[in-house]
Design a protein around this motif. Sequence first.
Motif, PDB file in Angstrom:
ATOM      1  N   CYS A   1      29.708  26.892  38.684  1.00  0.00           N
ATOM      2  CA  CYS A   1      28.599  27.288  39.558  1.00  0.00           C
ATOM      3  C   CYS A   1      27.415  26.335  39.392  1.00  0.00           C
ATOM      4  O   CYS A   1      26.774  25.958  40.374  1.00  0.00           O
ATOM      5  N   LEU A   2      27.134  25.961  38.153  1.00  0.00           N
ATOM      6  CA  LEU A   2      26.028  25.017  37.919  1.00  0.00           C
ATOM      7  C   LEU A   2      26.299  23.691  38.635  1.00  0.00           C
ATOM      8  O   LEU A   2      25.401  23.123  39.270  1.00  0.00           O
ATOM      9  N   HIS A   3      27.532  23.210  38.556  1.00  0.00           N
ATOM     10  CA  HIS A   3      27.887  21.954  39.229  1.00  0.00           C
ATOM     11  C   HIS A   3      27.773  22.097  40.747  1.00  0.00           C
ATOM     12  O   HIS A   3      27.308  21.167  41.422  1.00  0.00           O
ATOM     13  N   MET A   4      28.184  23.239  41.281  1.00  0.00           N
ATOM     14  CA  MET A   4      28.069  23.466  42.722  1.00  0.00           C
ATOM     15  C   MET A   4      26.603  23.493  43.159  1.00  0.00           C
ATOM     16  O   MET A   4      26.265  23.028  44.247  1.00  0.00           O
ATOM     17  N   MET A   5      25.732  24.043  42.310  1.00  0.00           N
ATOM     18  CA  MET A   5      24.305  24.065  42.639  1.00  0.00           C
ATOM     19  C   MET A   5      23.759  22.640  42.760  1.00  0.00           C
ATOM     20  O   MET A   5      22.973  22.348  43.657  1.00  0.00           O
ATOM     21  N   VAL A   6      24.200  21.771  41.881  1.00  0.00           N
ATOM     22  CA  VAL A   6      23.759  20.374  41.934  1.00  0.00           C
ATOM     23  C   VAL A   6      24.343  19.693  43.170  1.00  0.00           C
ATOM     24  O   VAL A   6      23.614  19.058  43.939  1.00  0.00           O
ATOM     25  N   ASP A   7      25.650  19.837  43.372  1.00  0.00           N
ATOM     26  CA  ASP A   7      26.331  19.138  44.469  1.00  0.00           C
ATOM     27  C   ASP A   7      25.916  19.626  45.847  1.00  0.00           C
ATOM     28  O   ASP A   7      25.621  18.831  46.733  1.00  0.00           O
ATOM     29  N   ARG A   8      25.887  20.933  46.026  1.00  0.00           N
ATOM     30  CA  ARG A   8      25.650  21.477  47.365  1.00  0.00           C
ATOM     31  C   ARG A   8      24.177  21.760  47.666  1.00  0.00           C
ATOM     32  O   ARG A   8      23.757  21.668  48.811  1.00  0.00           O
ATOM     33  N   LEU A   9      23.417  22.153  46.645  1.00  0.00           N
ATOM     34  CA  LEU A   9      22.028  22.544  46.887  1.00  0.00           C
ATOM     35  C   LEU A   9      21.028  21.450  46.502  1.00  0.00           C
ATOM     36  O   LEU A   9      19.851  21.565  46.790  1.00  0.00           O
ATOM     37  N   LYS A  10      21.519  20.431  45.831  1.00  0.00           N
ATOM     38  CA  LYS A  10      20.663  19.319  45.385  1.00  0.00           C
ATOM     39  C   LYS A  10      19.489  19.833  44.560  1.00  0.00           C
ATOM     40  O   LYS A  10      18.356  19.411  44.724  1.00  0.00           O
ATOM     41  N   THR A  11      19.779  20.758  43.667  1.00  0.00           N
ATOM     42  CA  THR A  11      18.748  21.325  42.812  1.00  0.00           C
ATOM     43  C   THR A  11      18.997  20.930  41.362  1.00  0.00           C
ATOM     44  O   THR A  11      20.052  20.396  41.034  1.00  0.00           O
ATOM     45  N   ASN A  12      18.013  21.170  40.532  1.00  0.00           N
ATOM     46  CA  ASN A  12      18.120  20.925  39.099  1.00  0.00           C
ATOM     47  C   ASN A  12      18.231  22.267  38.394  1.00  0.00           C
ATOM     48  O   ASN A  12      17.223  22.874  38.056  1.00  0.00           O
ATOM     49  N   PRO A  13      19.453  22.749  38.159  1.00  0.00           N
ATOM     50  CA  PRO A  13      19.589  24.035  37.472  1.00  0.00           C
ATOM     51  C   PRO A  13      19.139  23.916  36.020  1.00  0.00           C
ATOM     52  O   PRO A  13      19.428  22.927  35.352  1.00  0.00           O
ATOM     53  N   LEU A  14      18.409  24.919  35.570  1.00  0.00           N
ATOM     54  CA  LEU A  14      17.945  24.998  34.193  1.00  0.00           C
ATOM     55  C   LEU A  14      18.529  26.258  33.566  1.00  0.00           C
ATOM     56  O   LEU A  14      17.911  27.322  33.619  1.00  0.00           O
ATOM     57  N   PRO A  15      19.729  26.167  33.006  1.00  0.00           N
ATOM     58  CA  PRO A  15      20.328  27.367  32.414  1.00  0.00           C
ATOM     59  C   PRO A  15      19.469  27.887  31.262  1.00  0.00           C
ATOM     60  O   PRO A  15      19.185  27.162  30.315  1.00  0.00           O
ATOM     61  N   LEU A  16      19.041  29.133  31.380  1.00  0.00           N
ATOM     62  CA  LEU A  16      18.267  29.787  30.329  1.00  0.00           C
ATOM     63  C   LEU A  16      19.172  30.667  29.481  1.00  0.00           C
ATOM     64  O   LEU A  16      18.738  31.191  28.458  1.00  0.00           O
ATOM     65  N   GLN A  17      20.408  30.834  29.933  1.00  0.00           N
ATOM     66  CA  GLN A  17      21.367  31.677  29.237  1.00  0.00           C
ATOM     67  C   GLN A  17      22.746  31.027  29.305  1.00  0.00           C
ATOM     68  O   GLN A  17      23.015  30.214  30.191  1.00  0.00           O
ATOM     69  N   LEU A  18      23.575  31.436  28.383  1.00  0.00           N
ATOM     70  CA  LEU A  18      24.992  31.086  28.408  1.00  0.00           C
ATOM     71  C   LEU A  18      25.782  32.383  28.306  1.00  0.00           C
ATOM     72  O   LEU A  18      25.366  33.300  27.593  1.00  0.00           O
TER      73      LEU A  18
END
Length: 179
Positions: free
Chosen positions: A49-66
């Motif tokens: 999901c994080l990779h899809m956010m970068v690829d499709r949404l062109k955003t910088n995800p900042l995971p605060l949790q795992l």
Amino acid sequence: LDGAVAIFCSVGGVEPQSETVWRQADKYRIPRIAFINKMDRTGADFQGCLHMMVDRLKTNPLPLQLPIGKEEDFEGIVDLISMKAILYDPHSLGTEFNILDIPEAYLEEAHKQREILIARLAEWDERLMEKYIEGKEISELELKQSVRNVTLQLRGTPVLCGASFRNKGVQPLLDAIID
């Protein structure tokens, strides 16, 4: 509109309708928090999901949790800000949980991901950069303030995870919205 929470399925990831809504939020400069939901379903993939956010949404995800576990073994989350684990009682539908030290199996990855988070935040936060370079301890409050500023400036998107149907991760999401 002050902000939005984008909810993504951990199995389906970023779907076309989410892309449309995301572009509208970009157009109107609306800060967002992302929640990767359904971590308890078969096929759940947090990193995907994080990779899809970068690829499709062109955003910088900042995971605060795992996530701790996935699919039917999803038990809770690791909070990268507080460096604590939240483990949910599976029989209480998420109403009962324990805040504990991070399980040994997740400790190395948690430290690695927290370091990445701090380094990424330091790119946009001069005060944090100074402390980071000098090797000084960065407090929870400083991290929360930095995440807030980066979010409001639309430079990054905080990402949390859980299984809302089972009420796992919902309270930390609400707390993150307030922070």
